[in-house]
Each structure stands twice: as C-alpha cells, then as structure tokens.
Scaffold this motif. Structure first.
Motif, PDB file in Angstrom:
ATOM      1  N   ALA A 133      26.938  -6.589 -59.611  1.00 27.28           N
ATOM      2  CA  ALA A 133      28.721  -6.749 -59.039  1.00 27.28           C
ATOM      3  C   ALA A 133      28.148  -7.657 -57.531  1.00 27.28           C
ATOM      4  N   TRP A 134      27.665  -7.814 -56.948  1.00 21.87           N
ATOM      5  CA  TRP A 134      27.564  -8.259 -55.941  1.00 21.87           C
ATOM      6  C   TRP A 134      27.165 -10.198 -56.290  1.00 21.87           C
ATOM      7  N   THR A 135      26.255 -10.208 -57.074  1.00 18.98           N
ATOM      8  CA  THR A 135      25.568 -11.426 -57.237  1.00 18.98           C
ATOM      9  C   THR A 135      26.155 -11.712 -58.550  1.00 18.98           C
ATOM     10  N   GLY A 136      26.618 -11.347 -59.304  1.00 19.52           N
ATOM     11  CA  GLY A 136      27.507 -11.665 -60.579  1.00 19.52           C
ATOM     12  C   GLY A 136      28.281 -12.501 -60.249  1.00 19.52           C
ATOM     13  N   VAL A 277      30.800 -20.272 -68.850  1.00 26.52           N
ATOM     14  CA  VAL A 277      30.753 -18.513 -69.162  1.00 26.52           C
ATOM     15  C   VAL A 277      29.164 -17.985 -68.851  1.00 26.52           C
ATOM     16  N   ASN A 278      28.932 -16.982 -68.798  1.00 25.68           N
ATOM     17  CA  ASN A 278      27.505 -17.455 -67.844  1.00 25.68           C
ATOM     18  C   ASN A 278      27.099 -15.834 -68.039  1.00 25.68           C
ATOM     19  N   GLY A 279      26.183 -15.659 -69.336  1.00 24.29           N
ATOM     20  CA  GLY A 279      25.503 -14.151 -69.046  1.00 24.29           C
ATOM     21  C   GLY A 279      24.491 -14.511 -68.531  1.00 24.29           C
ATOM     22  N   PHE A 280      24.289 -13.199 -67.545  1.00 23.43           N
ATOM     23  CA  PHE A 280      23.353 -13.459 -66.406  1.00 23.43           C
ATOM     24  C   PHE A 280      22.729 -11.668 -66.514  1.00 23.43           C
ATOM     25  N   ILE A 281      21.471 -11.899 -66.262  1.00 20.60           N
ATOM     26  CA  ILE A 281      20.881 -10.848 -66.577  1.00 20.60           C
ATOM     27  C   ILE A 281      19.497 -10.113 -64.575  1.00 20.60           C
ATOM     28  N   ILE A 282      20.141  -9.139 -64.084  1.00 19.62           N
ATOM     29  CA  ILE A 282      20.429  -8.670 -62.520  1.00 19.62           C
ATOM     30  C   ILE A 282      18.726  -9.025 -62.360  1.00 19.62           C
ATOM     31  N   PHE A 283      17.710  -8.872 -62.982  1.00 20.28           N
ATOM     32  CA  PHE A 283      16.615  -8.727 -62.623  1.00 20.28           C
ATOM     33  C   PHE A 283      15.514 -10.236 -62.689  1.00 20.28           C
ATOM     34  N   ASP A 284      16.620 -10.920 -62.940  1.00 20.86           N
ATOM     35  CA  ASP A 284      16.446 -12.574 -62.909  1.00 20.86           C
ATOM     36  C   ASP A 284      16.750 -13.204 -60.647  1.00 20.86           C
ATOM     37  N   HIS A 285      17.383 -12.014 -60.266  1.00 16.41           N
ATOM     38  CA  HIS A 285      18.027 -12.655 -59.288  1.00 16.41           C
ATOM     39  C   HIS A 285      17.089 -10.858 -58.040  1.00 16.41           C
TER      40      HIS A 285
END
Length: 339
Positions: A133-136, A277-285
């Motif tokens: 949540a914080w990152t996205g 529109v941005n898909g994101f995977i938290i493990f990348d961050h």
C-alpha cells in the motif's frame, strides 16, 4: 523439541475456486540445517490472494507451486537452531516459511523482528500488504490533497492501509466493500469518508451510480484490488489524468467472470481519459522495506494507523481459511496461528 514437522501441500491443481481436496496435510522429519541457515518454529503465517495464482501451472512473475510442494507463505517464528551469523536461538524472525510448523531460513532471506510490536504485524500492517500500500500509493497513485481515491477490498490489509495513508494526505477516500458490516468497518475503524457495498448491486451500471454519488468530483485514483464488476463500474468515473495502480484482480483469480466482452469499453476509457495504469509487483520494490518500517512502524505503535487481523487457529484449518478469504469471508488480515 519435536523431531517432526507438519505442512500443507498442494495436492492437485484447482479447477476454479479451490476446494479442500486441493490441499494435503503431511508430517515428516525436521529438515536439516546447513551453514548460514536457521531452523524456525513457525508461530503465525499469512494467507494472501496471490497464493491462488501460484496454484496454477502458468508462467508468471514467480514460479508456480508444484504438486506436493509446501504452500507458499510469509511467516514469523522462533529460531530453534541457528548456524547463521547474527541470529541466535530464541530470536523472532520473519521469512518465507510456507504453510508449515517449521521452516529453514537462510540468513540472507530472514528479518529479525525485535521492534516491540506484535509479531503478527510483520505479516500485515507492517508486512508485505502494508508495504504494498505504502509503495504503490506513493509511486503509482501520486496522491494530491483534495483528490478522490476509490479502493475495493477496502477493509483488507492493503485497502485499509491505502485508505488511511490517502486520508492523512488530504484525499477524499471512498471504500468499496462486500456487505454492510465491512462498509461500517471501513468508515468507523479505518476512517473512509464513504463506503459502497458492491454486493447490494447486481451489475456494474447500478454500482457506478452509487459510486458517482459518493464521488461527486469524479475519481482521481482507483486502487485496483479486485477487477470484475468494480473495475467496470469505476473506470468511466475517472477524471482526466487519473491513476490506476493495479495491485490485484481477485475476481478473476479462479477464472474469468464472463465480462471479457466489456473490456473494450474499459480500455477505451483508459485512452480517452489519458489514464496512467500501472501494474506493479511489490517484490520489485523490496529495497525500500526498511524505509517503510522507519516511517510507518511508529505510527502503528502510536495508534495513528490502525489494523484488524482475522486469525484462524491451527495449521490444519489453513485451507478452509484460505478458501473463505478468496470469497471475502475474512474481516481484516488473514492469518493462521500455530502457537
């Protein structure tokens, strides 16, 4: 110390929504511990929607769980045996334990949990969901005071954190949740300005009308946790240059819901409204996790950020809790406690 461990395995690939027969319960000897590793007695582990995707034999951002493998999960537990520098017997640690009573963790993949906060928070409000949540929100939502944010699955660990962070940043926050109880929870515990019960509406059109009333100035940020009917309802309400962080699409995890023929309408709205529109995977961050803890842990300790946990007791009950979570049966972060 017991010389046996128990684990939940993937017994077969689910067809649609998982059922209890898709899981196995196995007992065997404790694993061996090599140099640089530690044996951990798991006390609590997390159940998360992404695990449903790992049950499928499809190419994705992470490897699929193989038949007979332990179901994947983040967990917290006590070190029983350590051959890892910097970790001692009795330390509380977090890592990828799986759905199991014990796990072997490498020192490079474990985090000591010694900040005085309950260990369960390492899996929810201060774990992967809270960090997501914080990152996205920061990187892809790019919130500005006075804007309107809509989020589905708003009382889950990601949604609740997004809502509280956005509210603190001066946004109008609108929750979409399943049922009157969850809507009340969104407003009363997590501070959302408004909440809409998606189960009260049969289709996207009627849901959109309710959301339009809750969002008189349109929607600037739609945090996508769900897909399906909610996505179709929200996108036409987006303001120009709105942002859509895509965190999950739980409505489609067990198969397409039949609305694929409506995708062109949604896609066109993304074009005409110039949406990001941005898909994101938290493990990348994950490199930013300690910064997240430094900022957010004191707010959790003080009560400025609140959270809710839905705890199931007993490893053997994990499949039932997981199946219930996928259909919205949980209230807060879904956890399984072993000790």
């Amino acid at each position: 110390m017991s010389d046996q461990m128990t684990r939940i395995t993937l017994a077969r690939r689910p067809e649609g929504t998982p059922v209890p027969e898709d899981f196995g319960l196995e007992t065997g000897p404790l694993p061996e511990v090599a140099d640089g590793e530690m044996l951990v007695a798991v006390e609590v582990f997390s159940l998360d929607p992404y695990m449903r995707g790992r049950m499928n034999a499809v190419k994705s951002y992470a490897a699929a769980t193989e038949i007979g493998d332990t179901m994947t999960a983040q967990g917290v537990g006590r070190v029983l045996v350590s051959k890892a520098e910097g970790f001692a017997e009795g330390d509380m640690v977090m890592g990828t334990t799986g759905w199991a009573s014990h796990a072997v963790l490498k020192a490079t993949e474990a985090l000591k949990w010694d900040n005085g906060l309950p260990p369960s928070t390492a899996l929810g409000v201060l774990g992967m969901p809270g960090f997501t949540a914080w990152t996205g929100l920061r990187e892809y939502g790019r919130p500005k005071a006075g804007e309107t944010l809509v989020i589905a699955a708003a009382t889950g660990p990601v949604g609740a954190m997004v809502g509280q962070l956005a509210k603190a940043a001066g946004l109008r926050t609108v929750a979409v949740a399943g049922g009157a109880d969850k809507c009340a929870l969104a407003r009363e515990k997590f501070g959302f300005d408004a909440a809409v019960d998606h189960r009260a509406y049969d289709d996207a059109s009627s849901l959109r009308k309710a959301l339009a009333e809750a969002c008189p100035d349109g929607v600037d940020i739609y945090w996508e946790n769900v897909g399906g009917k909610v996505l179709e309802a929200v996108i036409p309400l987006m303001n120009d240059h709105g942002r859509v962080p895509i965190c999950g699409t739980i409505a489609w995890y067990s198969g397409v819901d039949g609305d694929t023929d409506r995708l062109p309408m949604v896609w066109r709205s993304m074009l005409t409204k110039r949406l990001s529109v941005n898909g994101f995977i938290i493990f990348d961050h994950w490199g930013g996790y300690r910064d997240f803890l430094t900022e957010v842990a004191p707010k959790v300790a003080s009560g400025e950020i609140t959270y809710l946990e839905d705890v199931t007791e007993g490893l053997e009950n994990a499949p039932e809790a997981f199946i219930s979570m996928l259909s919205g049966g949980n209230m807060g972060k879904t956890l399984v406690r072993l000790a």
